[in-house]
Design a protein around this motif. Structure first.
Motif, PDB file in Angstrom:
ATOM      1  N   ASP A 295      -9.544 -59.210  31.744  1.00  8.30           N
ATOM      2  CA  ASP A 295     -11.003 -59.051  31.687  1.00  8.30           C
ATOM      3  C   ASP A 295     -11.560 -58.667  33.052  1.00  8.30           C
ATOM      4  O   ASP A 295     -11.221 -59.272  34.075  1.00  8.30           O
ATOM      5  CB  ASP A 295     -11.656 -60.354  31.226  1.00  8.30           C
ATOM      6  CG  ASP A 295     -11.293 -60.710  29.788  1.00  8.30           C
ATOM      7  OD1 ASP A 295     -10.789 -59.824  29.074  1.00  8.30           O
ATOM      8  OD2 ASP A 295     -11.503 -61.869  29.401  1.00  8.30           O
ATOM      9  N   VAL A 296     -12.448 -57.661  33.073  1.00 14.19           N
ATOM     10  CA  VAL A 296     -13.007 -57.201  34.337  1.00 14.19           C
ATOM     11  C   VAL A 296     -13.845 -58.312  34.960  1.00 14.19           C
ATOM     12  O   VAL A 296     -14.763 -58.856  34.350  1.00 14.19           O
ATOM     13  CB  VAL A 296     -13.824 -55.910  34.137  1.00 14.19           C
ATOM     14  CG1 VAL A 296     -14.888 -56.071  33.063  1.00 14.19           C
ATOM     15  CG2 VAL A 296     -14.498 -55.514  35.442  1.00 14.19           C
ATOM     16  N   LYS A 316     -17.125 -58.787  32.159  1.00 15.44           N
ATOM     17  CA  LYS A 316     -16.899 -58.474  30.749  1.00 15.44           C
ATOM     18  C   LYS A 316     -17.876 -59.214  29.843  1.00 15.44           C
ATOM     19  O   LYS A 316     -18.426 -58.628  28.902  1.00 15.44           O
ATOM     20  CB  LYS A 316     -15.466 -58.835  30.355  1.00 15.44           C
ATOM     21  CG  LYS A 316     -15.075 -58.369  28.960  1.00 15.44           C
ATOM     22  CD  LYS A 316     -14.058 -59.263  28.302  1.00 15.44           C
ATOM     23  CE  LYS A 316     -14.715 -60.503  27.719  1.00 15.44           C
ATOM     24  NZ  LYS A 316     -13.812 -61.252  26.816  1.00 15.44           N
ATOM     25  N   ASN A 317     -18.110 -60.485  30.128  1.00 13.08           N
ATOM     26  CA  ASN A 317     -18.997 -61.275  29.275  1.00 13.08           C
ATOM     27  C   ASN A 317     -20.423 -60.750  29.252  1.00 13.08           C
ATOM     28  O   ASN A 317     -21.165 -60.990  28.290  1.00 13.08           O
ATOM     29  CB  ASN A 317     -18.996 -62.738  29.730  1.00 13.08           C
ATOM     30  CG  ASN A 317     -17.732 -63.461  29.319  1.00 13.08           C
ATOM     31  OD1 ASN A 317     -16.887 -62.918  28.593  1.00 13.08           O
ATOM     32  ND2 ASN A 317     -17.574 -64.688  29.784  1.00 13.08           N
ATOM     33  N   LEU A 318     -20.820 -60.039  30.294  1.00 11.82           N
ATOM     34  CA  LEU A 318     -22.178 -59.505  30.363  1.00 11.82           C
ATOM     35  C   LEU A 318     -22.312 -58.153  29.661  1.00 11.82           C
ATOM     36  O   LEU A 318     -23.424 -57.707  29.388  1.00 11.82           O
ATOM     37  CB  LEU A 318     -22.612 -59.366  31.822  1.00 11.82           C
ATOM     38  CG  LEU A 318     -22.642 -60.659  32.641  1.00 11.82           C
ATOM     39  CD1 LEU A 318     -22.995 -60.352  34.093  1.00 11.82           C
ATOM     40  CD2 LEU A 318     -23.633 -61.655  32.057  1.00 11.82           C
ATOM     41  N   ALA A 323     -13.405 -55.353  28.089  1.00 12.83           N
ATOM     42  CA  ALA A 323     -13.474 -54.356  29.154  1.00 12.83           C
ATOM     43  C   ALA A 323     -12.490 -54.684  30.265  1.00 12.83           C
ATOM     44  O   ALA A 323     -12.245 -55.849  30.576  1.00 12.83           O
ATOM     45  CB  ALA A 323     -14.891 -54.296  29.720  1.00 12.83           C
ATOM     46  N   GLU A 324     -11.933 -53.621  30.846  1.00 12.02           N
ATOM     47  CA  GLU A 324     -11.079 -53.723  32.024  1.00 12.02           C
ATOM     48  C   GLU A 324     -11.602 -52.766  33.091  1.00 12.02           C
ATOM     49  O   GLU A 324     -12.264 -51.782  32.783  1.00 12.02           O
ATOM     50  CB  GLU A 324      -9.626 -53.349  31.695  1.00 12.02           C
ATOM     51  CG  GLU A 324      -8.882 -54.338  30.838  1.00 12.02           C
ATOM     52  CD  GLU A 324      -7.429 -53.955  30.645  1.00 12.02           C
ATOM     53  OE1 GLU A 324      -7.030 -52.869  31.133  1.00 12.02           O
ATOM     54  OE2 GLU A 324      -6.690 -54.727  30.002  1.00 12.02           O
ATOM     55  N   ALA A 325     -11.271 -53.066  34.329  1.00 10.03           N
ATOM     56  CA  ALA A 325     -11.593 -52.176  35.449  1.00 10.03           C
ATOM     57  C   ALA A 325     -10.311 -51.978  36.245  1.00 10.03           C
ATOM     58  O   ALA A 325     -10.137 -52.548  37.311  1.00 10.03           O
ATOM     59  CB  ALA A 325     -12.700 -52.759  36.318  1.00 10.03           C
ATOM     60  N   ASN A 326      -9.388 -51.196  35.676  1.00 13.26           N
ATOM     61  CA  ASN A 326      -8.048 -51.128  36.261  1.00 13.26           C
ATOM     62  C   ASN A 326      -7.881 -50.046  37.312  1.00 13.26           C
ATOM     63  O   ASN A 326      -6.764 -49.672  37.653  1.00 13.26           O
ATOM     64  CB  ASN A 326      -6.994 -50.960  35.161  1.00 13.26           C
ATOM     65  CG  ASN A 326      -7.312 -49.833  34.203  1.00 13.26           C
ATOM     66  OD1 ASN A 326      -8.023 -48.895  34.554  1.00 13.26           O
ATOM     67  ND2 ASN A 326      -6.791 -49.925  32.987  1.00 13.26           N
ATOM     68  N   THR A 327      -8.993 -49.546  37.858  1.00 17.57           N
ATOM     69  CA  THR A 327      -8.899 -48.595  38.959  1.00 17.57           C
ATOM     70  C   THR A 327      -9.375 -49.211  40.273  1.00 17.57           C
ATOM     71  O   THR A 327      -8.626 -49.330  41.223  1.00 17.57           O
ATOM     72  CB  THR A 327      -9.722 -47.327  38.654  1.00 17.57           C
ATOM     73  OG1 THR A 327     -11.081 -47.707  38.380  1.00 17.57           O
ATOM     74  CG2 THR A 327      -9.160 -46.586  37.468  1.00 17.57           C
ATOM     75  N   GLY A 328     -10.631 -49.639  40.324  1.00 17.90           N
ATOM     76  CA  GLY A 328     -11.208 -50.206  41.539  1.00 17.90           C
ATOM     77  C   GLY A 328     -12.723 -50.181  41.430  1.00 17.90           C
ATOM     78  O   GLY A 328     -13.275 -50.075  40.333  1.00 17.90           O
ATOM     79  N   LYS A 364     -24.640 -62.180  40.355  1.00 15.08           N
ATOM     80  CA  LYS A 364     -23.723 -62.063  39.208  1.00 15.08           C
ATOM     81  C   LYS A 364     -24.402 -61.449  38.000  1.00 15.08           C
ATOM     82  O   LYS A 364     -24.406 -62.000  36.899  1.00 15.08           O
ATOM     83  CB  LYS A 364     -23.109 -63.424  38.873  1.00 15.08           C
ATOM     84  CG  LYS A 364     -22.203 -63.993  39.963  1.00 15.08           C
ATOM     85  CD  LYS A 364     -21.532 -65.286  39.535  1.00 15.08           C
ATOM     86  CE  LYS A 364     -20.606 -65.812  40.630  1.00 15.08           C
ATOM     87  NZ  LYS A 364     -19.963 -67.082  40.265  1.00 15.08           N
ATOM     88  N   THR A 365     -24.970 -60.261  38.219  1.00 18.95           N
ATOM     89  CA  THR A 365     -25.550 -59.500  37.127  1.00 18.95           C
ATOM     90  C   THR A 365     -24.807 -58.171  37.009  1.00 18.95           C
ATOM     91  O   THR A 365     -24.268 -57.652  37.995  1.00 18.95           O
ATOM     92  CB  THR A 365     -27.045 -59.230  37.340  1.00 18.95           C
ATOM     93  OG1 THR A 365     -27.218 -58.470  38.563  1.00 18.95           O
ATOM     94  CG2 THR A 365     -27.819 -60.527  37.439  1.00 18.95           C
ATOM     95  N   ALA A 366     -24.785 -57.626  35.803  1.00 22.38           N
ATOM     96  CA  ALA A 366     -24.100 -56.355  35.553  1.00 22.38           C
ATOM     97  C   ALA A 366     -24.911 -55.532  34.570  1.00 22.38           C
ATOM     98  O   ALA A 366     -25.365 -56.049  33.539  1.00 22.38           O
ATOM     99  CB  ALA A 366     -22.698 -56.608  35.009  1.00 22.38           C
ATOM    100  N   VAL A 367     -25.081 -54.248  34.888  1.00 21.80           N
ATOM    101  CA  VAL A 367     -25.848 -53.336  34.035  1.00 21.80           C
ATOM    102  C   VAL A 367     -25.039 -52.059  33.844  1.00 21.80           C
ATOM    103  O   VAL A 367     -24.641 -51.415  34.820  1.00 21.80           O
ATOM    104  CB  VAL A 367     -27.216 -52.991  34.661  1.00 21.80           C
ATOM    105  CG1 VAL A 367     -27.959 -51.968  33.794  1.00 21.80           C
ATOM    106  CG2 VAL A 367     -28.056 -54.246  34.851  1.00 21.80           C
TER     107      VAL A 367
END
Length: 435
Positions: A295-296, A316-318, A323-328, A364-367
């Motif tokens: 999980d990202v 991911k929860n947001l 979701a993954e972020a397997n690059t950077g 800790k917010t994500a959009v």
């Protein structure tokens, strides 16, 4: 009428002094406006010709004015300098944009090129690094304007008696080789090899370190992200690795000595990334590290250890989907960054199901940014901070797109503008960065 000449003279002197003081005060408050250095340099648009591993890589230069101009079109159809590489080139640039650095992945050499104009680049220096690194496939990371690091992991399965009819598998060892590169001379000035510090518990399960990458320097230490793999001695093949923690390799810098590790159960996954920065140091000196498998999420390293008080920033929860972020990811400043994220509900990393997500690491917010493109960002390598905004070259795979200018002050999904139009030139090509 009586005149007090002494008082009149005194008043005149005071007036002169006051006017002089005001004049000097006004002069001292008018400071010349210095242009932001990031707006004065050349940038480099880079394309990978294919989504497969053996992709040719092309580059061309661009000014900030051109990047901002929505009437300007960049294309690589019949245009662009091919950066020599056996597989997709691993590119960096100097801070002034006048030099392009390249790792010829699969060719075993590093080079630097002087930028002239447009698609014109001149080779300056090339160094073969295979003898030191023991491979034609090392990876590298630019640390600053003066130095870069090369890194590689070589593994070996160890048995109790290799000559026995049925040898017993003991563990898989991982030998780390790292080397410090002087970017001025393109020469290796120091290097070290050592076995990765391993635990008996993981080794007995066939777990070993298979990759390190994307180091960041902090307080005289190099912090490397770590990926692990699982060896199955029964099938003599890799098994499915299930992470139970995260880990970071730490070595002294610049001596490259004293390898140790940091581990934590705050998150589960790899921390090494792919071809993109994974860990960034903020203005307060803390390091924020992306978990790139599973999980990202983001974790924090403070004072040389994983910070339990920060915990895990579960992105991911947001987002409302797996979701993954397997690059950077890319850090702009003041706690704001942007993460290429794969929607794993819609497909694997080979699919065009990627988004760009704005993150606030402090709150800790994500959009998820509202980008109407079928993005494939598996090989995306670099984005540039220009005048406090993040510039990314984004197109659909084999299609068109734009330079996207993300404003970190705008926390909405539409917090960006579009600049120059970008064309890929071939049906399977994609922009891999704006350097």
């Amino acid at each position: 009428m009586n005149f007090n000449f002494k008082s009149l003279i005194k008043l005149a002197c005071l007036s002169v002094i006051t006017l002089t003081a005001i004049s000097c005060s006004n002069e001292s408050t008018i400071d010349p406006v210095e242009p932001d250095p990031s707006t004065e340099r050349t940038y480099h648009l880079v394309v990978g010709s294919s989504s497969t591993g053996n992709s040719a890589t092309y580059t061309q230069g661009a000014t900030v004015e051109e990047l901002l101009d929505p009437t300007k079109t960049f294309t690589f159809e019949g245009f662009g300098f091919e950066v020599p590489s056996t597989r997709t080139a691993r590119v960096y640039t100097s801070n002034d944009g006048n030099t392009l650095y390249n790792l010829n992945y699969g060719g075993g050499d590093i080079s630097k090129y002087d930028y002239v104009s447009g698609q014109n680049y001149n080779l300056d220096l090339t160094t073969d690094v295979q003898a030191v690194m023991g491979t034609a496939y090392p990876r590298w990371t630019k640390l600053d304007e003066n130095y870069a690091m090369l890194q590689y992991v070589a593994t070996e399965n160890i048995y109790d008696d290799p000559n026995a009819a049925s040898p017993v598998y003991l563990r898989t060892s991982a030998t780390i080789t790292i080397a410090l590169v002087n970017l001025e001379t393109m020469s290796i000035i120091s290097n070290n090899s050592f076995e990765f510090p391993w635990s008996e518990a993981e080794a007995s399960q066939g777990i070993y370190t298979s990759r390190i990458d994307a180091p960041v320097v902090s307080n005289g230490k190099l912090y490397y992200g770590v990926a692990k793999s699982l060896y199955d001695p029964i099938t003599d093949a890799r098994g499915t690795m299930v992470y139970e923690n995260i880990e970071t390799l730490v070595v002294d810098y610049p001596s490259l000595e004293n390898p140790t590790t940091l581990t934590s159960t705050l998150a589960e996954g790899s921390t090494n990334g792919y071809r993109t920065p994974v860990a960034h140091k903020d203005e307060l000196g803390d390091t924020y590290q992306l978990v790139t498998q599973g999980d990202v999420s983001l974790v924090r390293i403070s004072n040389g250890t994983y910070d339990d008080s920060y915990g895990k920033f579960n992105i991911k929860n947001l987002l409302g989907h797996n979701a993954e972020a397997n690059t950077g990811w890319f850090y702009v400043g003041d706690g704001i960054g942007y993460v290429p994220v794969l929607n794993t509900d819609e497909g694997d990393s080979a699919s065009s199901n990627w988004d760009v997500v704005r993150v606030d690491i402090y709150n800790k917010t994500a959009v998820k940014m509202d980008i109407s493109l079928d993005l494939w960002l598996r090989q995306y390598q670099w984005a540039s901070v220009i005048d406090g905004k993040l510039f990314m070259a984004l197109t659909s795979l084999g299609g068109e797109g734009n330079v996207y200018i993300f404003d970190p002050a705008n926390a909405t999904s539409t917090g960006f503008t579009k600049g120059a139009v970008l064309k890929t030139g071939t049906s399977d090509a994609s922009y891999i960065g704006l350097f």
